[in-house]
Write an enzyme that holds these catalytic residues in place. Structure first.
Site, PDB file in Angstrom:
ATOM      1  N   PRO A  80       4.687 -11.658 -19.530  1.00 26.24           N
ATOM      2  CA  PRO A  80       6.033 -12.193 -19.743  1.00 26.24           C
ATOM      3  C   PRO A  80       6.887 -11.233 -20.570  1.00 26.24           C
ATOM      4  O   PRO A  80       6.337 -10.363 -21.248  1.00 26.24           O
ATOM      5  CB  PRO A  80       5.796 -13.489 -20.518  1.00 26.24           C
ATOM      6  CG  PRO A  80       4.340 -13.671 -20.646  1.00 26.24           C
ATOM      7  CD  PRO A  80       3.641 -12.468 -20.141  1.00 26.24           C
ATOM      8  N   GLY A  95       8.982  -9.497 -23.457  1.00 28.65           N
ATOM      9  CA  GLY A  95       8.885  -9.496 -24.914  1.00 28.65           C
ATOM     10  C   GLY A  95       7.486  -9.505 -25.467  1.00 28.65           C
ATOM     11  O   GLY A  95       7.286  -9.741 -26.650  1.00 28.65           O
ATOM     12  N   THR A  96       6.481  -9.250 -24.631  1.00 30.71           N
ATOM     13  CA  THR A  96       5.123  -9.270 -25.148  1.00 30.71           C
ATOM     14  C   THR A  96       4.654  -7.895 -25.588  1.00 30.71           C
ATOM     15  O   THR A  96       3.501  -7.733 -25.979  1.00 30.71           O
ATOM     16  CB  THR A  96       4.140  -9.823 -24.106  1.00 30.71           C
ATOM     17  OG1 THR A  96       4.436  -9.222 -22.853  1.00 30.71           O
ATOM     18  CG2 THR A  96       4.271 -11.322 -23.986  1.00 30.71           C
ATOM     19  N   GLU A  98      -6.811 -28.183 -18.825  1.00 27.02           N
ATOM     20  CA  GLU A  98      -7.698 -27.028 -18.661  1.00 27.02           C
ATOM     21  C   GLU A  98      -9.154 -27.415 -18.913  1.00 27.02           C
ATOM     22  O   GLU A  98     -10.048 -26.953 -18.202  1.00 27.02           O
ATOM     23  CB  GLU A  98      -7.278 -25.888 -19.591  1.00 27.02           C
ATOM     24  CG  GLU A  98      -5.883 -25.330 -19.323  1.00 27.02           C
ATOM     25  CD  GLU A  98      -5.660 -24.912 -17.880  1.00 27.02           C
ATOM     26  OE1 GLU A  98      -6.600 -24.400 -17.249  1.00 27.02           O
ATOM     27  OE2 GLU A  98      -4.547 -25.136 -17.368  1.00 27.02           O
ATOM     28  N   HIS A 132     -10.674 -28.743 -15.797  1.00 29.39           N
ATOM     29  CA  HIS A 132     -11.133 -27.707 -14.869  1.00 29.39           C
ATOM     30  C   HIS A 132     -12.497 -27.168 -15.295  1.00 29.39           C
ATOM     31  O   HIS A 132     -13.411 -27.028 -14.491  1.00 29.39           O
ATOM     32  CB  HIS A 132     -10.165 -26.518 -14.865  1.00 29.39           C
ATOM     33  CG  HIS A 132      -8.883 -26.763 -14.131  1.00 29.39           C
ATOM     34  ND1 HIS A 132      -8.837 -27.234 -12.855  1.00 29.39           N
ATOM     35  CD2 HIS A 132      -7.589 -26.559 -14.503  1.00 29.39           C
ATOM     36  CE1 HIS A 132      -7.574 -27.314 -12.463  1.00 29.39           C
ATOM     37  NE2 HIS A 132      -6.791 -26.922 -13.457  1.00 29.39           N
TER      38      HIS A 132
HETATM   39  P1  ADP Z   1       8.399  -6.069 -23.085  1.00 29.78           P
HETATM   40  O1  ADP Z   1       8.477  -4.627 -22.677  1.00 29.78           O
HETATM   41  O2  ADP Z   1       7.042  -6.666 -22.843  1.00 29.78           O
HETATM   42  O3  ADP Z   1       9.485  -6.941 -22.559  1.00 29.78           O
HETATM   43  P2  ADP Z   1       8.976  -4.964 -25.654  1.00 29.78           P
HETATM   44  O4  ADP Z   1       7.880  -3.986 -25.801  1.00 29.78           O
HETATM   45  O5  ADP Z   1      10.294  -4.436 -25.232  1.00 29.78           O
HETATM   46  O6  ADP Z   1       8.546  -6.124 -24.678  1.00 29.78           O
HETATM   47  O7  ADP Z   1       9.120  -5.778 -27.020  1.00 29.78           O
HETATM   48  C1  ADP Z   1      10.331  -5.917 -27.698  1.00 29.78           C
HETATM   49  C2  ADP Z   1      10.133  -5.874 -29.196  1.00 29.78           C
HETATM   50  O8  ADP Z   1       9.392  -6.996 -29.642  1.00 29.78           O
HETATM   51  C3  ADP Z   1       9.339  -4.674 -29.664  1.00 29.78           C
HETATM   52  O9  ADP Z   1      10.155  -3.575 -29.890  1.00 29.78           O
HETATM   53  C4  ADP Z   1       8.674  -5.175 -30.928  1.00 29.78           C
HETATM   54  O10 ADP Z   1       9.539  -5.088 -32.034  1.00 29.78           O
HETATM   55  C5  ADP Z   1       8.460  -6.644 -30.647  1.00 29.78           C
HETATM   56  N1  ADP Z   1       7.107  -6.861 -30.122  1.00 29.78           N
HETATM   57  C6  ADP Z   1       6.796  -7.338 -28.891  1.00 29.78           C
HETATM   58  N2  ADP Z   1       5.470  -7.432 -28.730  1.00 29.78           N
HETATM   59  C7  ADP Z   1       4.909  -6.977 -29.871  1.00 29.78           C
HETATM   60  C8  ADP Z   1       3.553  -6.804 -30.308  1.00 29.78           C
HETATM   61  N3  ADP Z   1       2.510  -7.117 -29.524  1.00 29.78           N
HETATM   62  N4  ADP Z   1       3.341  -6.312 -31.548  1.00 29.78           N
HETATM   63  C9  ADP Z   1       4.379  -5.999 -32.348  1.00 29.78           C
HETATM   64  N5  ADP Z   1       5.668  -6.122 -31.990  1.00 29.78           N
HETATM   65  C10 ADP Z   1       5.950  -6.616 -30.774  1.00 29.78           C
HETATM   66 ZN    ZN Z   2      -4.707 -26.661 -13.317  1.00 27.88          ZN
END
Ligand code: ADP
Ligand code: ZN
Length: 611
Positions: A196, A198-199, A418, A421
């Protein structure tokens, strides 16, 4: 001359428009607060307040018992100050920064300055390039970060240890490709990061470049999709040409699904541009020499829509899952970002982690940021728990769910689902053992159970297929048993779909029905999106169709009932597995063993070694 006038009018219109947008933004920033002004007034009356800090209409209140809260003045209250002073309450006014006439002029004219600046900038650029600059569409938009400008390392990525482990060897390879090859190491050309928004997919890709100290090119899939046919393709060509010069390096393509959708799925037609771009990308990838040491990393949230050609061996054949963080991961990410700001002693990141299920890494980073902003507004030196709580509320209310943040009920019902399952899967004969279950939302599903196949699936017995059907219904049945038929959620759509397809295939393709015999009642390679043509080339009578329907239903009913009996016989396990899931969010096969044997659940591995 006419051109000059036209140009001037054009820029003037833009300037006025952006000025008004800027100003309305400026004013709208002042609202948004939960108001409970009346209880604040009553606190004043009852002598409960020690100190207030006022910033425009926002008030930060410190009570005598040292409790603190924020409130908001709903309208001009001339008596407020008098009342406060009468009660001996300490009042601090915080001056809003830009007050002077000069500063406010600068503020309202700021966009104008910016525009003028850009105007000069572009004019100069056009002159320098002799007009070419503005029109050189074909050039790659890939942004290169030179080697030493990427300071990001694996230490900046938290909460996705598995993914980090999986990409670690790439670093060794990029550092010394020759040595790695001599040792016979085989490195994938393309890696697909699935997860997803922002991960931390981008972050992780940049960390690989940072660790290996190699250049990092990044581009978004949507940058390739242009209005004019052929431009995307030439952009791809440029990008690869450019990166070949700086190998070893990493090319990162965000949102690959924008270009990489299945070709010829033909909805709406006219996807020539995208297909050309995609074809070019495949050609370039196939043209990679083994020793070129360019690694392509692509990110997507929708691997299901990608063209299968992209996933073939030699292309994006390695997949790395970057999921939403679990409690432990959320704490690590919070700690990481909290390290960069001054934090008061009362802040407990594990409490915050517990109350933020479904938050992505970006959400958590945003949470820390918002809390810092709130504290800054009141000139605090450190950020306390109160600011974090307030920031969390703001994020929860503001983002009516882009990503999925779960309510407690949702969490519980997902846990039951879950667990259903898992339990059925463990008890029916011949089923692959569940090796991991999670209630952290993933894609569009609220929870996932992973079954680990013991052998490669070349052919499956009838017995095993039936077990799969029972297991698929385990989730829905668990919800039904606990909450009653009326409260069953729609979350079982996919389970039902898969189970129905399985049952239908068993009857119509694999000859598992005694009544119908081992005959083929469907086109064996009929594609899903063509299935609306199904009725056209039907090869059997209406009566046979009726029997097929009955047989499918019978098969499902039988396995549905079996699953219900299993769950009813093991209700105690269902409850304890639900508890474990709520506590840990993700549990592994060892813990499932404990639960199935009605033993106390051991602590998951990934939490043991860390402090
Ligand atoms: P994606 O590419 O998966 O959409 P990003 O790498 O652009 O997400 O994440 C955006 C910001 O959120 C990063 O620059 C960081 O500041 C923060 N962030 C997201 N995931 C993490 C993580 N696993 N650890 C630390 N910071 C994170
Ligand atoms: Zn299910």
């Amino acid at each position: 001359m006419n051109d000059m006038v036209k140009n001037l009018i054009f820029w003037l219109v833009i300037a006025i428009a952006s000025m008004s947008i800027f100003q309305s933004y400026h004013y709208s920033k002042i609202k948004n607060n939960q108001i409970d002004y009346s209880s604040f007034i009553s606190d004043i009356k009852h002598n409960k307040i020690n100190e207030v800090k006022i910033n425009k209409k926002n008030i930060y209140v410190i009570k005598k018992d040292n409790n603190r809260y924020y409130t908001h003045i709903p309208m001009q209250d001339h008596k407020l100050l008098n009342n406060l002073l009468k009660k001996n309450i300490k009042v601090t006014g915080l001056v809003s920064k830009h007050k002077g006439i000069f500063t406010s002029i600068i503020i309202s004219w700021f966009p104008m300055f910016v525009l003028v600046f850009f105007w000069f900038f572009f004019m100069r650029k056009i002159q320098i390039n002799g007009g070419k600059g503005a029109l050189s569409f074909g050039n790659s938009k890939a942004k290169e970060f030179s080697t030493n400008s990427i300071k990001i390392t694996f230490n900046d990525v938290a909460g996705c240890d598995e993914a980090k482990e999986e990409v670690r060897e790439l670093v060794d390879y990029l550092r010394e490709p020759k040595r790695f090859q001599k040792l016979g190491g085989k490195i994938p050309k393309g890696i697909l990061m699935i997860g997803p928004p922002g991960t931390g997919k981008t972050l992780l890709a940049r960390a690989i470049a940072g660790e290996a100290k190699v250049p990092f090119f990044s581009i978004s899939g949507s940058d390739f999709v242009e209005m004019f046919v052929g431009i995307g393709a030439s952009r791809v060509r440029d990008m690869f040409a450019q990166s070949r010069k700086s190998a070893p390096c990493i090319i990162f393509i965000d949102e690959i699904d924008a270009v990489g959708r299945k070709r010829g799925s033909g909805l709406g037609g006219g996807h020539d541009e995208r297909e050309q771009t995609l074809n070019q990308m495949l050609v370039e990838m196939d043209g990679f020499e083994e020793n070129e040491s360019i690694i392509l990393i692509a990110a997507t949230n929708r691997p299901d829509v990608l063209d299968p050609a992209l996933l073939r061996p030699g292309r994006f054949d390695r997949q790395v899952f970057v999921g939403l963080p679990d409690i432990r991961g959320r704490k690590d990410i919070l700690d990481l970002h909290m390290n960069k700001v001054p934090i008061s002693k009362d802040v407990d990141s594990s409490i915050l982690a517990r109350s933020t299920p479904g938050f992505s890494g970006a959400d958590l980073s945003n949470l820390v940021n918002e809390a810092a902003l709130i504290a800054a507004k009141f000139n605090f030196n450190v950020i306390s728990m109160l600011e974090f709580e307030k920031a969390k509320d703001k994020i929860l209310m503001g983002s009516e769910r882009k990503s999925m943040i779960m309510s407690n009920f949702q969490k519980e019902s997902t846990a039951y689902h879950e667990a259903g399952h898992v339990i059925v899967g463990r008890i029916v004969p011949n089923h692959d053992p569940a090796h991991k279950v999670t209630i952290i939302p993933r894609g569009r599903a609220l929870g996932v159970t992973f079954f680990l196949p013991k052998e490669d699936i070349l052919s499956i017995s009838k017995n095993k297929l039936e077990s799969q059907i029972s297991t698929l219904y385990g989730g829905r049945l668990a919800e039904e048993i606990i909450y009653g038929k009326e409260k069953v959620s729609t979350g079982s759509y996919n389970d039902i779909k898969v189970a129905t397809e399985l049952a239908r295939n068993m009857i119509t393709k694999w000859g598992f029905s005694d009544k119908l015999g081992p005959l083929l009642y469907a086109d064996s390679d009929e594609e899903d999106f063509l299935s609306h043509n199904f009725s056209k080339n039907k090869k059997f009578s209406d009566n046979t169709a009726k029997i097929i329907d009955e047989e499918v239903k019978l098969l499902i009913q039988k396995n549905y009932n079996r699953a219900r009996k299993i769950l009813n016989d093991n209700l105690d396990i269902l409850h304890s597995m639900k508890d474990a899931l709520i506590k840990y969010e993700t549990i592994d096969s060892k813990q499932i063993d404990d639960l199935m044997n009605r033993k106390e659940v051991r602590i998951p591995i990934n939490r043991r070694e860390k402090k």
